[in-house]
Design an enzyme around this catalytic site. Structure first.
Site, mmCIF file in Angstrom:
data_model
loop_
_atom_site.group_PDB
_atom_site.id
_atom_site.type_symbol
_atom_site.label_atom_id
_atom_site.label_comp_id
_atom_site.label_asym_id
_atom_site.label_seq_id
_atom_site.Cartn_x
_atom_site.Cartn_y
_atom_site.Cartn_z
ATOM 1 N N ALA A 1 0.847 -1.198 0.000
ATOM 2 C CA ALA A 1 0.000 0.000 0.000
ATOM 3 C C ALA A 1 0.882 1.247 0.000
ATOM 4 O O ALA A 1 0.636 2.205 -0.748
ATOM 5 C CB ALA A 1 -0.925 -0.015 1.215
ATOM 6 N N ASP B 1 -8.890 -16.483 9.327
ATOM 7 C CA ASP B 1 -10.047 -17.387 9.286
ATOM 8 C C ASP B 1 -10.623 -17.615 7.889
ATOM 9 O O ASP B 1 -11.414 -18.532 7.692
ATOM 10 C CB ASP B 1 -11.159 -16.848 10.188
ATOM 11 C CG ASP B 1 -10.820 -17.009 11.661
ATOM 12 O OD1 ASP B 1 -9.914 -17.810 11.977
ATOM 13 O OD2 ASP B 1 -11.436 -16.331 12.493
#
Lengths: 324, 324, 324, 324
Positions: free
Chosen positions: A23, A128
């Site tokens: 970024a 996750d």
């Protein structure tokens, strides 16, 4: 847009640093100024905002955790907190945000935009893999490999002692880590929130294995399985197999969040960090950058939060076929 | 002596396979026939005894666990069990034993010799490094490195979230794994059975760190620490630091027993396996082969079992000095 | 179809064992008998064909290499060789083949079918990821991670000594390993066969870095780059930068082919092994099973061999942006 | 003594950072001020000398390379260079030095003391383990494990293809890495500078293995073997075995210098860094801190440089016995 800021929020995940790096350098490449914010929304509120340059992100691509630190912020859930955050961002001249995190992070960004109109593009950073809008999240591949290494080690002991091991991996609402590390680790049974595996079935599978003189077995349990934690499940079935099987339980815990990111996570994180910056430049707001079928896509936060992300059928049926 | 047998007993440890390999090939090199016994004393009783040759141990030097399997045998604790074991060994023509294991294994061999006069030379195979008569035991170096990798991973998360982590490692009676992985992992505090660390001291060290703006800390706890398990210790001190510190607990568990053995363990195991065979040939009985100050030594079982093995003072004081 | 056989051919790749396991257990699951053939087409010719069952493939999912061994067969390129192979397969009652390998393997299967009409479904097993018809090949993800770990290690030394390192990775016709390990490893330059990087550009990038006081740099070179091997490239530019830069060269070599497969490779290999068997059952022949956009697809051998597989533009441009 | 400085010199080695950390924190613990010098003797000459505190060495214990950087200094070999170095040290008020490096480093310190009487205590930092006065040097254990992992990977391929691999590891004057990684990796032959292995013997061992249907073999060669580099040795014997054996060569190269240090190296480095500081305080000069038989010893530089460090006989004969 002249100046943007980057931050990480929620649970840390391996690859977040590679995402920050992309970024920052992506922003500079496109002629933007770029700032970092420490400890997520907390840092916005306390004003922990600082300019970054190309060298700020040297030599971090291989590091676990997040150099910008992360925290959960109760104050940001209040209008007063968000007001402070807004004022600090204004003072620093920030016109757009790259938010690396999960659902909580994106929900916060959505609320913030509705009040103050600072656009955010998110990057899915959570081990996750429970976010709609991207095939994989940053940190997932590393977490699966970490779990898999642990399962490989435990199988050494399981085999040497003819034992059954219940191994709990992370995944409160999602069985992704469990199913992938279970298949990769050659587990006999994988228990995930997405499907119901009755205990009766667990017992019969273990007994079947025993009758085919399979001396050791691995059961991988996602922490969010509807039958409870690994330790509870083991307790419940112990009596039914105790005459024949020696059962042990291990909970992998926080090691799954750390570690040097895998190649997959570094590259995915790099693409997403760059993609988020280019999304902001193109005028996207309140969307998450994701990679679906190897292409960059931008999905509204509201969808990433609400839409379910099912596990591929191929994976669910493979556990059964391959553990014969 | 014409024919010997090798077995592993007690908890498995990485490097046991390298030790088996060295015992088998060492025996053949010295003109002996060599048999394997599966599942330790259990296999003696059930007669699970089989001839091995050089190729039986090909391609195992790098594998965790034990190809001869291990078990604890209640029956061997009875005179009837030992009688059966003796008869099976006699039938197989076994005149000497190489026993790879820990204290329980050696105690069994001692009792067995007193009744039936079959000589045993032991190899110290246990991750805990709690046996007198050798600087290191087989599996210890691997277990320390496994713990250390876990600590490295957890520190990523601890740093990212400004947390204190209590990490429990194996060591019921011994703090060796804790002290070495604690120093290697840069832990702020290491709690071991060998010394008393008052909880008051733990609290003040953590608070001190916090006041020097050390944002994260690692406390390594040996499972046998006199203050209890990591989870108990964390519970006890939580109230005293909760306003400032975010505490988490992780228990590493069974992953410490498995995995590919390190170079150190493979070489130590190889030396000891060969040393045990050469000890039997030289007429040693009821002794453990060990490496002390880089030389092979043979120590009576009774000493390995009873004599304490203190941790070097240098290590104990280093934790304090280096965690500043 | 009642009985099929599985074999591996060409260079070995991590995950081949997971693929064999899935093919064997998948076949049994679907009611087929399954045989193994050792050393690829060589074993067909010598008749090294044997029945396998579920336990034949126990405890191999985590192992590198191939339990069925691999070889290149000159004899299979002759009509006589193929005739022997056919006769042996007939004698063993084999009606279909699962071939795990690369282009050479599939070409052989195509020729064989045209003569003897035994259907083959292939699985892409090659670290180079140079096969059309699948997003990734078995072994690629592991090879990239192995290269990346090596690059991480070398950067320690490069940074400590302010050096420029040229690192050659595998990839005779394809820059996949180079581009992914280069981006993941934070390389300043990546040289691949797919694009032309003029040496002038290499020199200017290195000098630029030096002028921005970047003290160390990594250049990743695919072995098939049009400018030659890493050692040659380094030699060519040495004089132009020698006053300022200390250049070293390392060729990673065969370590890239081995090692425990990553989670990604184990799961991909498992899907493909199962997919190949199910393809045979459905009547496919002379196709390769692949996973494209997370779905199983079957691509004619002729396409996998002839069609190019370009590297995604996102990756090519990222190297430049991220190495600032 | 009030103020000391620490530097690293010569080839970098994993664990140097742990050693720096221990020296810095040990100095502070004992009430000394401590400075760092960048790039070894070069930094003394250029005046790259800066104060360090406890936090300067936070979070480096696990990192490869050296945060103080290293370099070889031609200028320090001249009286003018050493004069500048002395003046810079005087200006900074440095009264003692901790030098982490190898023979060249210690030779420099000896010469420097004779001219300017600044005492140095050295820490043995070199992967080669070729320094008299310590059982192990910092970085050796990591380098051995790195080599071993590479050998494990290569054996996957060797086994799959029935090949003989010649693997060259580091060690210009010393076979320590070769002998330990060779034994640990189950090599059939290990070629080291310390003993002569005639090529005739290599050929006959390989042929013997082949005749006992050992299909693959590993030969580990130290780079300083008197028969030449691995690639030369392989070339020389190729003709004599080519009808039966498929030979490949791999040179591990610079990966051996880098990487996260093992537990052993971190602990050894910590002891030595602390030991060096305590040596200076006690008045030692021109000695190397070492750990021999688990105790801290100080050996004059002149002995560490001149005295040979033979490989233990046990190790040399084990290669032969275990490779049967």
């Amino acid at each position: 847009m002249k100046r943007i800021a980057v931050f990480t929020s929620g649970g840390d995940a391996p690859g977040m640093n590679a995402c920050i790096r992309a970024a920052v350098r992506g922003a500079i490449y496109h002629g933007l100024e770029v700032y970092g914010i420490r400890r997520g929304y907390n840092g916005m509120i306390t004003g922990d905002i600082f300019p970054m340059n190309s060298q700020s992100v040297s030599n971090i691509v291989q590091r676990g955790g997040t150099m910008l630190k992360s925290a959960r912020s109760k104050e940001f859930m209040t209008p007063e907190g968000r007001k402070k955050a807004y004022e600090n961002l204004m003072n620093a001249g920030i016109e757009g945000l790259v938010a690396i995190g999960g659902n909580g992070t994106f929900t916060g960004a959505e609320v913030f935009y509705n009040e103050y109109e600072i656009p955010t593009v998110g990057c899915p950073g959570t081990i996750d893999n429970d976010l709609y809008g991207t095939d994989y999240t940053i940190g997932f591949d590393t977490a699966v490999n970490t779990s898999l290494e642990a399962i490989d080690k435990i199988r050494d002991t399981a085999d040497s002692h003819d034992r059954v091991f219940f191994i709990e991996v992370m995944g409160r609402d999602s069985g992704y880590i469990a199913i992938q590390s279970g298949i990769g680790g050659g587990a006999e049974i994988v228990m995930v929130p997405e499907t119901h595996t009755p205990l009766k079935k667990v017992v019969s599978t273990l007994k079947d294995g025993w009758s085919r003189s399979k001396s050791s077995s691995i059961v991988v349990v996602a922490e969010g399985d509807e039958e409870g934690h690994a330790v509870d499940i083991a307790e419940k079935i112990k009596n039914q197999v105790a005459d024949k099987l020696d059962i042990r339980v291990t909970t992998l815990g926080h090691i799954q969040r750390g570690g040097t990111p895998t190649a997959y996570d570094r590259i995915l994180a790099s693409r997403l960090g760059l993609g988020a910056v280019e999304g902001l430049i193109k005028g996207y707001k309140n969307v998450m950058a994701g990679v679906v079928n190897n292409e960059m896509v931008y999905t509204p936060f509201i969808d990433t939060i609400k839409k379910p992300k099912p596990i591929h059928d191929d994976l669910l049926r493979m556990v059964h076929i391959l553990s014969m």
